[in-house]
Design an enzyme around this catalytic site. Sequence first.
Site, mmCIF file in Angstrom:
data_model
loop_
_atom_site.group_PDB
_atom_site.id
_atom_site.type_symbol
_atom_site.label_atom_id
_atom_site.label_comp_id
_atom_site.label_asym_id
_atom_site.label_seq_id
_atom_site.Cartn_x
_atom_site.Cartn_y
_atom_site.Cartn_z
ATOM 1 N N GLY A 157 -7.553 10.907 8.789
ATOM 2 C CA GLY A 157 -6.418 10.041 9.078
ATOM 3 C C GLY A 157 -5.156 10.675 8.535
ATOM 4 O O GLY A 157 -5.220 11.535 7.637
ATOM 5 N N HIS B 169 -6.552 2.294 4.679
ATOM 6 C CA HIS B 169 -5.946 3.355 3.855
ATOM 7 C C HIS B 169 -4.632 3.821 4.486
ATOM 8 O O HIS B 169 -3.623 3.983 3.789
ATOM 9 C CB HIS B 169 -6.961 4.504 3.728
ATOM 10 C CG HIS B 169 -6.474 5.726 3.033
ATOM 11 N ND1 HIS B 169 -7.029 6.192 1.848
ATOM 12 C CD2 HIS B 169 -5.505 6.619 3.350
ATOM 13 C CE1 HIS B 169 -6.408 7.301 1.489
ATOM 14 N NE2 HIS B 169 -5.482 7.595 2.376
ATOM 15 N N GLU B 170 -4.631 4.019 5.808
ATOM 16 C CA GLU B 170 -3.420 4.511 6.493
ATOM 17 C C GLU B 170 -2.332 3.447 6.532
ATOM 18 O O GLU B 170 -1.143 3.758 6.345
ATOM 19 C CB GLU B 170 -3.750 4.960 7.918
ATOM 20 C CG GLU B 170 -4.790 6.071 8.043
ATOM 21 C CD GLU B 170 -4.563 7.235 7.125
ATOM 22 O OE1 GLU B 170 -3.402 7.497 6.752
ATOM 23 O OE2 GLU B 170 -5.554 7.882 6.740
ATOM 24 N N GLN C 285 3.309 10.828 5.326
ATOM 25 C CA GLN C 285 2.696 11.975 4.636
ATOM 26 C C GLN C 285 3.289 13.305 5.095
ATOM 27 O O GLN C 285 3.128 14.326 4.430
ATOM 28 C CB GLN C 285 1.172 11.983 4.830
ATOM 29 C CG GLN C 285 0.478 10.829 4.121
ATOM 30 C CD GLN C 285 -1.015 10.871 4.313
ATOM 31 O OE1 GLN C 285 -1.525 10.403 5.325
ATOM 32 N NE2 GLN C 285 -1.737 11.434 3.363
ATOM 33 N N LEU D 147 -5.026 13.150 1.454
ATOM 34 C CA LEU D 147 -4.436 14.485 1.567
ATOM 35 C C LEU D 147 -3.192 14.612 0.680
ATOM 36 O O LEU D 147 -2.792 15.722 0.350
ATOM 37 C CB LEU D 147 -4.084 14.780 3.030
ATOM 38 C CG LEU D 147 -5.303 14.850 3.971
ATOM 39 C CD1 LEU D 147 -4.850 14.952 5.420
ATOM 40 C CD2 LEU D 147 -6.216 16.012 3.601
ATOM 41 N N HIS E 203 -0.400 3.334 3.473
ATOM 42 C CA HIS E 203 0.645 4.368 3.396
ATOM 43 C C HIS E 203 1.960 3.874 4.010
ATOM 44 O O HIS E 203 3.040 4.198 3.513
ATOM 45 C CB HIS E 203 0.216 5.636 4.155
ATOM 46 C CG HIS E 203 -0.621 6.596 3.372
ATOM 47 N ND1 HIS E 203 -0.186 7.206 2.215
ATOM 48 C CD2 HIS E 203 -1.866 7.090 3.607
ATOM 49 C CE1 HIS E 203 -1.142 8.026 1.773
ATOM 50 N NE2 HIS E 203 -2.179 7.977 2.589
#
Length: 171
Positions: free
Chosen positions: A46, A137-138, A51, A96, A141
């Site tokens: 993902g 999780h994404e 990011q 990441l 962000h």
Amino acid sequence: MTILPILVIPDPRLKMVSEPVEAITDDIRKLVTDMYETMYDAPGIGLAAIQVGVAKRLLVVDVGSREEGQQPLTVINPEIIWESDDEFRIHQEGCLSIPEYFEEVERPACIRMRYMDLDGNTQEIDADGLLATCLQHEIDHLNGVLFIDHLSKLKRDRVNRKFAKAAKAGV
Ligand code: GNR
Ligand code: NI
């Protein structure tokens, strides 16, 4: 196509709340292409736009396996419209933007998400398993939240200190 540099903590941009995508322009389509290339190169399952330094509510995921092949999913302006409150899933997460650190996080096991696809159509999907974990999780962000924010303060402080030190040393 371009592999974009991925921001790493303590980059303050990772704490920004991203803004909705207003229109699907050529710039957005190019960004999505580059985000897939960046995610597959990393490799990751993902990637949220912030990011790679773009504070827009946009993410890509692919939880496909070698057997099933690729399952790319482009998600714009997502909203979680339902989450299970009686079923949870624990998964060892990584990010990441926090390289080489992994820890278990518990999240709702199932979600229903409304989002816009790259054609501008509103879509809804039900997700469970790894896809549900990854989407949460994404989406975190997009709100400036990292998976370490779900850990104890002790663990989070330890990780933040380690990466702050590394950044200072220019590693
Ligand atoms: O590649 C990734 N793996 C992963 C594993 C468990 C839970 C979430 C993820 S997402 C992560 C890539 C990433 O940092 N996305 O923001
Ligand atoms: Ni991440």
